[in-house]
Enzyme design. Structure first.
Site, mmCIF file in Angstrom:
data_model
loop_
_atom_site.group_PDB
_atom_site.id
_atom_site.type_symbol
_atom_site.label_atom_id
_atom_site.label_comp_id
_atom_site.label_asym_id
_atom_site.label_seq_id
_atom_site.Cartn_x
_atom_site.Cartn_y
_atom_site.Cartn_z
ATOM 1 N N ASP A 191 -37.716 13.422 -13.394
ATOM 2 C CA ASP A 191 -36.577 12.947 -12.290
ATOM 3 C C ASP A 191 -36.272 11.537 -12.407
ATOM 4 O OD1 ASP A 191 -35.079 14.181 -9.706
ATOM 5 O OD2 ASP A 191 -35.996 12.169 -9.398
ATOM 6 N N ASN B 215 -26.592 5.071 -8.073
ATOM 7 C CA ASN B 215 -25.361 5.625 -7.623
ATOM 8 C C ASN B 215 -24.582 4.914 -6.426
ATOM 9 O OD1 ASN B 215 -24.533 7.793 -9.337
ATOM 10 N ND2 ASN B 215 -25.388 9.611 -7.999
ATOM 11 N N GLU C 122 -30.142 14.933 -10.868
ATOM 12 C CA GLU C 122 -30.882 14.076 -11.773
ATOM 13 C C GLU C 122 -32.218 14.506 -12.353
ATOM 14 O OE1 GLU C 122 -31.750 12.383 -7.634
ATOM 15 O OE2 GLU C 122 -30.323 13.479 -8.523
#
Length: 230
Positions: A41, A49, A84
């Site tokens: 992850d 982001n 992700e």
């Protein structure tokens, strides 16, 4: 026709992975071959982001996928697990081998230059990983995924940018956090101070700043609250 490739990363997608893990579990069981699963992850990806925008986030995921792809063998199955998160299915690989591969990927990501990576909380773009092994930690595909996910959660809780094994997750007893000073004696040493950090019926965690020899005989001396000093 259903696609088996994730459009963004060009790795296998979750649909393909779901079929592949069931087949590999059957094969591993039939031939008594090891099979390990790693879940990765991207650390603090929401922050990435929010800071850089979703287009930059997509480019980062593509770069991460490329690092994973270059780090594995042809027989391994790399897939985008969702968002992700990425999955790496490792046939013919025991837990030690899986950890080596996962840690190599983790370090490769840490060294790679991601756009604006220095703006991340750890001053670089990193990933965490969790490892679980069939017939050691789980007996079927769904449980293998669950155990790898629990190991991943442990890696996150430990500070991210690292890989954790499911064996680290096995806690049969409730732990009690402490801050008790004690003394550790190794072989014939006179003893050094340690800090006992938690205690349970099944064991304890203590902090010691020196490296211990393999198979060293250790003696711990400490007093629990309310007890007299031994």
């Amino acid at each position: 026709q259903e696609t088996e490739v994730d459009e963004l990363t060009q790795l296998h997608n979750f649909r393909y992975f779901s079929k592949a893990i069931e087949l590999e579990v059957c094969r591993s069981t039939r031939y008594h071959a090891p099979l390990s699963l790693v879940l990765f992850d991207a650390d603090d990806f929401k922050f990435y982001n929010d800071t850089n925008g979703h287009l930059a986030g997509n480019k980062a995921l593509k770069k991460l996928a490329g690092i994973i792809r270059k780090s594995v063998r042809e027989v391994d199955i790399a897939a985008r697990f969702g968002g992700e998160e990425f999955a790496l299915l490792l046939p013919e690989t025991n837990k030690e081998g899986a950890f080596t591969i996962a840690d190599r990927i983790c370090r490769a990501v840490e060294r790679a230059a991601f756009p604006n990576g220095k703006r991340q909380p750890r001053k670089r773009f990193t990933v965490s990983g969790g490892v679980a092994t069939l017939h050691v930690d789980a007996e079927d595909a769904s449980m293998l995924i669950k155990k790898a996910d629990q190991a991943l959660y442990r890696a996150k809780a430990r500070g991210k940018n690292q890989v954790a094994l499911y064996v680290d997750e096995l806690r049969e007893y409730e732990r009690v956090s402490t801050a008790i000073m004690g003394k550790l004696s190794v072989s014939s040493d006179t003893g050094d101070l340690i800090l006992l950090q938690d205690v349970s019926e099944g064991g304890m965690l203590f902090r010691y700043d020196k490296a211990l020899p393999v198979a060293a005989v250790c003696k711990l001396d400490f007093s629990l609250p309310g007890m007299q000093t031994p």
